[in-house]
Design a protein around this motif. Structure first.
Motif, short mmCIF file in Angstrom:
data_model
loop_
_atom_site.label_atom_id
_atom_site.label_comp_id
_atom_site.label_asym_id
_atom_site.label_seq_id
_atom_site.Cartn_x
_atom_site.Cartn_y
_atom_site.Cartn_z
N UNK A 112 0.85 -1.18 0.00
CA UNK A 112 0.00 0.00 0.00
C UNK A 112 0.89 1.24 0.00
N UNK A 113 0.63 2.17 -0.91
CA UNK A 113 1.47 3.35 -1.09
C UNK A 113 0.82 4.60 -0.50
N UNK A 114 1.62 5.63 -0.22
CA UNK A 114 1.10 6.86 0.37
C UNK A 114 0.00 7.53 -0.45
N UNK A 115 -0.02 7.29 -1.76
CA UNK A 115 -1.05 7.92 -2.60
C UNK A 115 -2.35 7.13 -2.61
N UNK A 116 -2.40 6.01 -1.86
CA UNK A 116 -3.65 5.30 -1.67
C UNK A 116 -3.79 4.00 -2.45
N UNK A 117 -2.94 3.75 -3.40
CA UNK A 117 -3.03 2.54 -4.20
C UNK A 117 -2.03 1.49 -3.70
N UNK A 118 -2.25 0.25 -4.12
CA UNK A 118 -1.23 -0.77 -3.96
C UNK A 118 -0.39 -0.74 -5.22
N UNK A 119 0.92 -0.89 -5.05
CA UNK A 119 1.84 -0.79 -6.19
C UNK A 119 3.05 -1.68 -5.93
N UNK A 139 13.24 -10.10 -18.70
CA UNK A 139 13.79 -8.75 -18.71
C UNK A 139 12.76 -7.65 -18.91
N UNK A 140 11.47 -8.00 -18.88
CA UNK A 140 10.42 -7.00 -19.06
C UNK A 140 10.03 -6.46 -17.68
N UNK A 141 9.98 -5.14 -17.57
CA UNK A 141 9.59 -4.49 -16.32
C UNK A 141 8.07 -4.31 -16.28
N UNK A 142 7.46 -4.78 -15.18
CA UNK A 142 6.02 -4.68 -14.97
C UNK A 142 5.75 -3.83 -13.75
N UNK A 143 4.85 -2.90 -13.88
CA UNK A 143 4.33 -2.12 -12.75
C UNK A 143 2.91 -2.64 -12.51
N UNK A 144 2.69 -3.19 -11.34
CA UNK A 144 1.38 -3.74 -11.00
C UNK A 144 0.71 -2.80 -10.00
N UNK A 145 -0.52 -2.41 -10.32
CA UNK A 145 -1.23 -1.41 -9.54
C UNK A 145 -2.63 -1.94 -9.19
N UNK A 146 -3.07 -1.58 -7.99
CA UNK A 146 -4.47 -1.80 -7.58
C UNK A 146 -4.90 -0.52 -6.89
#
Length: 130
Positions: free
Chosen positions: A108-115, A123-130
């Motif tokens: 859980x991140x300070x801006x309110x989402x999970x990241x 070698x592919x970079x994935x950003x996973x967000x909820x």
């Protein structure tokens, strides 16, 4: 103007990479065309994937192709995948991170989402967000 952006990944083994994403992200391979279907292709290249279409995590499309040069990951670009459900996001993050590198834990991140951010085994970079 109507347009759709579809990431096109160059791979050292497009079939294996697509299978990994299919399993990690509840995907489906829809189309595979090999170089062997093109007249005049050398025998050694006939099994190489010229074009593969895969959907993942719902209706997100990825294209893949075998590369004739080393396919190296890049920090210049990331694929960001946003989920409505935290459990699904966490599951995708975990599966994509198998044999990969965890860049940022899924929290859980300070801006309110999970990241969370992972570099997968290809070698592919994935950003996973909820």
């Amino acid at each position: 103007m109507a347009a759709k952006l579809v990431p096109y990944l160059m791979s050292e083994d497009a079939r294996a990479q697509a299978e990994f994403y299919k399993n990690a992200l509840s995907g489906e391979v829809h189309f595979v065309k090999t170089l062997g279907e093109v007249p005049g292709t050398p025998e050694a290249a006939k099994d190489k994937v010229m074009h593969l279409v895969l959907t993942v995590a719902g209706e997100n499309t990825l294209f893949l192709s075998d590369s004739f040069q080393p396919a190296e990951g890049s920090r210049n670009m990331s694929l960001s995948l946003a989920f409505d459900d935290e459990a699904e996001a966490r599951n995708a993050y975990t599966k994509l991170g198998e044999e990969g590198t965890i860049k940022f834990p899924f929290e859980h991140q300070p801006w309110g989402a999970y990241y969370g951010e992972v570099v997968d085994r290809y070698g592919v970079t994935w950003q996973i967000v909820k």
